[in-house]
Design an enzyme around this catalytic site. Structure first.
Site, short mmCIF file in Angstrom:
data_model
loop_
_atom_site.label_atom_id
_atom_site.label_comp_id
_atom_site.label_asym_id
_atom_site.label_seq_id
_atom_site.Cartn_x
_atom_site.Cartn_y
_atom_site.Cartn_z
CD1 TRP A 79 0.81 -0.20 3.04
CD2 TRP A 79 -0.98 1.02 3.62
NE1 TRP A 79 0.99 0.21 4.33
CE2 TRP A 79 -0.09 0.96 4.72
CE3 TRP A 79 -2.16 1.72 3.76
CZ2 TRP A 79 -0.35 1.59 5.93
CZ3 TRP A 79 -2.43 2.36 4.97
CH2 TRP A 79 -1.53 2.30 6.04
CG ASP A 80 4.77 0.92 1.67
OD1 ASP A 80 3.88 0.13 2.06
OD2 ASP A 80 5.88 1.02 2.24
CD GLU A 101 2.23 -4.35 9.01
OE1 GLU A 101 3.40 -4.22 9.44
OE2 GLU A 101 1.93 -4.34 7.80
CE LYS A 125 5.37 -2.29 11.95
NZ LYS A 125 5.34 -3.50 11.12
CD GLN A 126 1.94 1.10 10.09
OE1 GLN A 126 2.54 0.05 10.28
NE2 GLN A 126 1.90 1.69 8.92
O1 IFM Z 1 3.54 -1.29 4.16
C1 IFM Z 1 4.42 -1.23 5.24
C2 IFM Z 1 3.64 -1.52 6.49
O2 IFM Z 1 2.65 -0.53 6.71
C3 IFM Z 1 4.55 -1.56 7.69
N1 IFM Z 1 5.58 -2.55 7.48
C4 IFM Z 1 6.40 -2.28 6.28
C5 IFM Z 1 5.54 -2.22 5.04
C6 IFM Z 1 6.40 -1.89 3.80
O3 IFM Z 1 6.94 -0.60 3.91
#
Ligand code: IFM
Length: 693
Positions: free
Chosen positions: A283-284, A422, A521-522
């Site tokens: 998704w990046d 995640e 995590k984010q």
């Molecule tokens: O897409 C990301 C994810 O949100 C977090 N782990 C790394 C992936 C790749 O950058």
């Protein structure tokens, strides 16, 4: 040739006193591997790391080829080819500097050895001729003692693709010249690549011949012109903060050079700057990289979406494999669009851990639809959504309609998912996933109800009903969202209790403890505020921020920039600037310890988004937006945030200062600033501020 080499090298710019157009790095590197990523050069087809040219520690540069994958024991990975930029090995270090000229897209190097050997070089990846790379060098003979002539390199991959490269080296030892005996070297390498078949030698040879005919000086001139054109529609400058300006230009430089503007572009998490994540597309690409290009160079954004369009058949198969309708995009994809997410990995503690994102991180399906909508919103046109992009939105909606589980009360749930956070796996009703799915269903209905047959309209109305039934995690009593069912009952751990951010909390606490805690995590709930602010309850950002920010470890590089953006929107500018700084340092200072494996392209995209969507407050809702909406929040230390964007087909220049915006445009433009009614700005432009500002 010698004159041309000298003429090129004479064009090396003087980096001046810290001009934000240049990144200057010591040779040998003080951050081995990291600087090589930062200094990488790409043209959307090839990417060459910024390593020293000579064989030995740090060199020669790794070279990656876009869209060409190799299948090996560990799955599918982006092809790395032998370096076209290799020069002779040298005993002992060559010491000096490397200078990346962001404005012209050229990497300059000046080094010397203890034995008196010298080397000056310039190399670039031709933006106007994707696949053609140039190296010129001048130095003492031993460094440049390489084979001359034309070499044909042919590689065939196990996935059926291939690379044909013509690498031509010309050397002149300078004997008999008044200026000395230095050796001059010019190398032009031309790549033809194909993801599924052997590329034609003829194509490579013809491109090579055209480059030869042009000559070195003309190739450099062309490069400068091509980059000038790019910058004229994309540059960002923070008057009052040169370091930040350099960082965002570096980000834009790598984002723009990672994506071609023809064909298709599956942009991996590290672009063409390194091999981490095997070049897989996450998704990046859709959420972090694509928007930058949609707003600056739409042709490149379109190639990224073309990658998704061509993988719809695989996405349909992936949906069908789980008994669903429509199209489900895989969490990680490569050549053919099937799921290539690894199922296990060795973690930082040396333990083998299962990777469940491939099975459960489903929000990517809605993220792809969001990306299609985003391009149309920047363009201010339905053409893409009515045409080639339509199925990206409708087939994904069809997936969600078949994916939800209805309870007895008619509410729609999405079970067994992983959200952007995640650390928490296999959760129920993740607010981000659910709301993005509902948003996807609604936007698909918009597309179909504009233009669709009676049968399609019936389905579209059903999508709206499903969207209305989706559980969204909103708690009207608490006035904030629940990240997923049961989140509040987890161990109420705050990140400050664990360590300073950014923090890989899973490594510190272990997977089990972090999963049982509220440390995330984010950005997850907060990601909704970032990407679909119009869909969340008005005024809910502050409460969600107050609750989730202290729980966020920023264990993903994607996180800090999103927080910077949202904190800026809230007017919490000191914190916003601190997170912006955290984001910009991720690659520059290698704060995650992983930049040697390539640049974090999503972070670079996030940096741009923080400035544009956060600090400048640009807000888009769809192709029918009738005004460019801005709500600037500018820190006192910045005299002005200057942006160039392409909105609704026109290049707009914005100068955001406290309270208002200087708008420059070549056509009359409707602009709304700070919630005030829209005003029409006539060319060449005007200062726009809400009353009382
Ligand atoms: O897409 C990301 C994810 O949100 C977090 N782990 C790394 C992936 C790749 O950058």
């Amino acid at each position: 040739m010698a004159e041309a080499v000298r003429a090129v090298l004479a064009m090396r710019p003087d980096p001046g006193a810290g001009s934000p157009w240049y990144l200057v790095v010591d040779d040998p590197s003080s951050q081995p591997g990291v600087d090589e990523s930062l200094l990488s050069l790409a043209d959307g087809v090839t990417g060459t790391r910024g390593s020293p040219e000579e064989e030995g520690p740090g060199g020669p540069p790794g070279v990656f080829v876009a869209g060409v994958y190799e299948r090996g024991a560990h799955g599918e990975s982006l092809l790395e080819v032998p370096s076209w930029a290799t020069l002779a090995a040298h005993d002992g270090p060559l010491v000096g500097t490397r200078l990346l000229d962001l404005r012209a897209g050229v990497l300059w190097r000046e080094v010397r050895g203890e034995d008196g050997s010298t080397l000056r070089s310039a190399r670039w990846a031709c933006l106007a001729r994707p696949g053609t790379n140039v190296l010129v060098a001048l130095g003492t003979s031993e460094v440049l003692e390489v084979k001359t002539g034309s070499e044909l390199v042919e590689l065939h991959t196990s996935t059926g693709g291939g690379v044909t490269a013509i690498v031509e080296t010309v050397r002149d030892d300078g004997r008999g010249r008044p200026e000395g005996h230095d050796t001059h070297l010019a190398r032009v390498s031309t790549f033809a690549t194909s993801s599924r078949r052997s590329p034609s030698k003829k194509v490579a040879a013809a491109a090579h011949e055209r480059a030869r005919q042009a000559g070195l000086v003309a190739l450099l001139d062309e490069q400068r012109t091509a980059w000038d054109e790019r910058w004229s529609e994309a540059d960002i400058e923070i008057d009052g903060d040169d370091e930040l300006t350099r960082s965002v230009r570096l980000a834009l430089f790598h984002l723009m050079s990672s994506v071609p503007d023809r064909g298709e572009a599956g942009v991996g998490a590290r672009g063409l700057s390194g091999g981490d994540y095997a070049g897989h597309v996450f998704w990046d690409a859709d959420m972090f990289v694509m928007p930058v290009l949609a707003a600056t160079h739409p042709a490149a954004a379109r190639t990224m979406l073309e990658y998704r369009i061509r993988r719809l058949p695989a996405a349909r198969r992936w949906a069908a494999a789980s008994g669903r309708k429509g199209a489900r995009f895989p969490w990680e994809s490569g050549l053919d669009g099937s799921d290539v997410t690894p199922r296990s990995a060795v973690d930082g503690r040396g333990e083998v851990v299962a990777i469940r994102t491939g099975l459960m991180e489903e929000h990517i399906t809605a993220d792809v639809a969001w990306a299609a909508w985003q391009l149309a919103s920047w363009q201010g046109s339905w053409d893409f959504l009515d045409g080639p992009g339509r199925r990206l939105v409708t087939e994904t909606a069809r997936y969600w309609a078949s994916r939800v589980r209805h309870d007895d009360a008619g509410r729609a749930h999405i079970d067994h998912v992983i959200g952007p956070d995640e650390y928490h796996e296999d959760v129920e009703d993740n607010a981000y996933t659910n709301q993005m799915a509902a948003w996807n269903l609604r936007r698909a209905a918009d597309v179909v109800l504009r233009r669709g047959s009676d049968a399609e309209r019936g389905e579209a109305r059903a999508w709206r009903a499903v969207a209305d039934a989706v559980v969204d995690g909103w708690d009207p009593v608490l006035g904030r969202h629940h990240q997923f069912v049961g989140f509040d009952a987890l161990e109420p751990l705050l990140v400050a209790d664990v360590g300073p951010v950014p923090l890989a909390a899973d490594r510190v606490l272990g997977h089990a403890r972090v999963a049982a805690s509220q440390v995330i995590k984010q950005a997850d709930v907060l990601m909704l505020h970032h990407v679909i602010p119009e869909a969340v309850p008005a005024g809910s950002l502050a409460a969600d921020m107050d609750y989730y920010l202290p729980r966020t470890a920023h264990g993903s590089s994607l996180s800090p920039a999103v927080h910077a953006s949202l904190l800026a929107r809230l007017g919490r500018l000191d914190e916003a600037v601190a997170y912006l700084d955290m984001a910009r340092r991720i690659d520059l200072d290698d704060t995650t310890g992983s930049t040697a494996g390539g640049l974090h392209l999503a972070t670079l995209g996030g940096l741009w988004q923080a400035l544009v969507m956060g600090f400048a407050g640009v807000r888009l809702t769809g192709p029918d937006d009738d005004a460019l909406v801005l709500d600037p929040h500018i820190p006192d230390a910045w005299r002005e945030l200057r942006l160039r964007l392409r909105w609704h087909g026109h290049v707009v220049r914005l100068g955001c200062r406290g309270g208002g915006v200087e708008v420059q445009c070549s056509v009359p433009l409707r602009v709304r600033v700070g919630g005030a009614p829209a005003t029409v700005v006539e060319p060449p432009g005007a200062w726009v501020a809400p009353p009382g500002a």
